[in-house]
Design a protein around this motif. Structure first.
Motif, PDB file in Angstrom:
ATOM      1  N   PRO A  48      37.919  81.321-115.421  1.00  0.00           N
ATOM      2  CA  PRO A  48      38.971  82.060-116.290  1.00  0.00           C
ATOM      3  C   PRO A  48      39.902  81.142-116.877  1.00  0.00           C
ATOM      4  CG  PRO A  48      38.763  82.951-113.968  1.00  0.00           C
ATOM      5  CD  PRO A  48      37.968  81.830-113.933  1.00  0.00           C
ATOM      6  N   TRP A  49      40.029  79.924-116.410  1.00  0.00           N
ATOM      7  CA  TRP A  49      40.808  79.053-117.090  1.00  0.00           C
ATOM      8  C   TRP A  49      40.361  78.914-118.608  1.00  0.00           C
ATOM      9  CZ3 TRP A  49      41.162  76.297-111.987  1.00  0.00           C
ATOM     10  CH2 TRP A  49      42.239  77.022-111.273  1.00  0.00           C
ATOM     11  N   PHE A  50      39.116  78.445-118.520  1.00  0.00           N
ATOM     12  CA  PHE A  50      38.406  77.959-119.694  1.00  0.00           C
ATOM     13  C   PHE A  50      38.422  79.124-120.655  1.00  0.00           C
ATOM     14  CE2 PHE A  50      37.001  74.341-116.992  1.00  0.00           C
ATOM     15  CZ  PHE A  50      37.584  73.450-117.652  1.00  0.00           C
ATOM     16  N   THR A  51      37.684  80.321-120.387  1.00  0.00           N
ATOM     17  CA  THR A  51      37.666  81.709-121.247  1.00  0.00           C
ATOM     18  C   THR A  51      38.733  81.917-121.815  1.00  0.00           C
ATOM     19  OG1 THR A  51      37.538  82.907-119.045  1.00  0.00           O
ATOM     20  CG2 THR A  51      35.470  82.016-120.163  1.00  0.00           C
ATOM     21  N   GLY A  52      39.900  81.936-120.828  1.00  0.00           N
ATOM     22  CA  GLY A  52      41.281  82.275-121.315  1.00  0.00           C
ATOM     23  C   GLY A  52      41.858  81.494-122.507  1.00  0.00           C
ATOM     24  N   ALA A  53      41.299  80.220-122.759  1.00  0.00           N
ATOM     25  CA  ALA A  53      41.864  79.211-123.713  1.00  0.00           C
ATOM     26  C   ALA A  53      40.675  79.406-124.783  1.00  0.00           C
ATOM     27  CB  ALA A  53      41.818  77.918-123.077  1.00  0.00           C
ATOM     28  N   GLY A  54      39.847  80.286-124.763  1.00  0.00           N
ATOM     29  CA  GLY A  54      38.789  80.507-126.023  1.00  0.00           C
ATOM     30  C   GLY A  54      37.491  79.532-125.918  1.00  0.00           C
ATOM     31  N   VAL A  55      37.279  78.817-124.730  1.00  0.00           N
ATOM     32  CA  VAL A  55      36.132  78.085-124.282  1.00  0.00           C
ATOM     33  C   VAL A  55      35.001  78.825-123.716  1.00  0.00           C
ATOM     34  CG1 VAL A  55      35.371  76.063-123.564  1.00  0.00           C
ATOM     35  CG2 VAL A  55      37.633  76.064-124.458  1.00  0.00           C
ATOM     36  N   ALA A  56      33.911  78.845-124.279  1.00  0.00           N
ATOM     37  CA  ALA A  56      32.746  79.367-123.525  1.00  0.00           C
ATOM     38  C   ALA A  56      32.301  78.491-122.669  1.00  0.00           C
ATOM     39  CB  ALA A  56      31.477  80.021-124.727  1.00  0.00           C
ATOM     40  N   LEU A  57      31.961  78.985-121.428  1.00  0.00           N
ATOM     41  CA  LEU A  57      31.637  78.236-120.361  1.00  0.00           C
ATOM     42  C   LEU A  57      30.258  78.382-119.799  1.00  0.00           C
ATOM     43  CD1 LEU A  57      32.299  76.131-118.197  1.00  0.00           C
ATOM     44  CD2 LEU A  57      33.104  77.861-116.716  1.00  0.00           C
ATOM     45  N   TYR A  58      29.533  77.450-119.739  1.00  0.00           N
ATOM     46  CA  TYR A  58      28.010  77.626-119.342  1.00  0.00           C
ATOM     47  C   TYR A  58      27.638  76.500-118.067  1.00  0.00           C
ATOM     48  CZ  TYR A  58      26.780  79.965-123.830  1.00  0.00           C
ATOM     49  OH  TYR A  58      26.618  80.794-124.667  1.00  0.00           O
ATOM     50  N   ALA A  59      26.882  76.941-117.304  1.00  0.00           N
ATOM     51  CA  ALA A  59      26.404  75.993-116.052  1.00  0.00           C
ATOM     52  C   ALA A  59      25.173  76.589-115.686  1.00  0.00           C
ATOM     53  CB  ALA A  59      27.676  76.292-114.849  1.00  0.00           C
TER      54      ALA A  59
END
Length: 293
Positions: A48-59
């Motif tokens: 949530p911290w990354f997507t809330g800042a406009g960053v797509a997160l993959y793992a």
């Protein structure tokens, strides 16, 4: 690259997990999990911290972990590093024109050091409590015991469901982590030996590691002691584009700590400007910590 998996050149399927911002992403982060974990380890806390800042997160689930097969069998340090290089290329191809960053936690950090010393794989690397303690830091009794057991009983597995260290001060996250069925609850002797080999190789690669990087470390990390981390940082090339963030109340799982939001904020600030001061002041704390040694 499939929606739910990365397919490596040898046909191995690595399950892929993704979290997208509401609008078009401004950057992309590809995360590598720690020992015995898997890609969805980032779902509850970091995503949530990354997507809330406009960053797509993959793992993705690294080989031997999560839903990969064979589960629990160590794949080899070079294979893990090559998978990271391949995964970075596939994710970058999905988001052409966007900056790509990679985050490695613990074992994942060691994989990124090894991969990043071979080729430029991302616009920046974040090493969170990187597993950079090789054989020399274990002491001769532990080294001797591990070598003998790896030679005699490599497939012997030990329960790892109750760690001897406190990974985080966030009890809710700790309970989630320890009860997750995808978390490996047993660790083979040869996997422990493989992890130590990886840490040795990553430590040896540090003089060649010139990638832009942010290294995160917590004073209350009970798994990676401060002495090996200090020694590792001293091996980085002089003038390399790396910064250190030190958290006096931080544990091993920094992004899952109660103070994880501040850690994520520092990562996002560094992604925006590598030279700007970190919002939490962890860069100043790092300068004082390193200077005290």
């Amino acid at each position: 690259l499939r929606d739910d998996a990365l397919i490596m050149a040898d046909g191995v399927r690595l399950p892929l997990h993704a979290w997208q911002p509401e609008g078009p992403p401004r950057a992309v982060m590809l995360a590598l999990h720690g020992m015995n974990e898997y890609g969805r380890s980032y779902a509850e806390d970091a995503a949530p911290w990354f997507t809330g800042a406009g960053v797509a997160l993959y793992a993705y689930d690294q080989r031997g972990f999560g839903s990969t097969a064979p589960r629990g069998v160590w794949p080899g340090r070079e294979t893990l590093a090559q998978d990271a290089i391949t995964a970075a290329g596939l994710i970058r191809a999905r988001h052409p024109g966007l900056p790509l960053y990679m985050l490695g936690e613990s074992m994942g950090g060691a994989v990124l050091v090894l991969a990043g010393s071979k080729a430029p794989i991302a616009d920046g690397l974040v090493l969170s409590a990187p597993a950079l303690r090789g054989r020399n830091s274990l002491g001769w009794p532990a080294r001797w015991t591990l070598d003998v057991m790896a030679a005699l009983v490599p497939g012997l597995a030990f329960s790892s469901s109750a760690p001897l260290f406190r990974p985080t001060d966030n009890l809710e996250a700790w309970r989630r982590w320890s009860s997750d069925p995808q978390l490996l609850k047993q660790t083979r002797v040869d996997a422990v030996a493989g992890l130590v080999d990886l840490m040795d190789a990553a430590t040896a690669a540090l003089p060649r590691f010139t990638a832009p990087a942010l290294v995160l470390y917590g004073a209350k990390d009970e798994l990676v002691p401060p002495a090996p981390i200090r020694a590792a940082l001293a091996q980085l090339p002089h003038g390399a584009a790396q910064r250190v963030a030190f958290y006096p109340e931080g544990h091993h799982m920094l992004l899952r700590d109660l103070g994880g939001a501040a850690v994520a904020g520092d990562i996002l600030a560094w992604m925006g400007s590598r030279a700007a001061p970190l919002p939490s002041g962890a860069d100043q704390a790092a300068a004082a910590w390193l200077g005290s040694g």
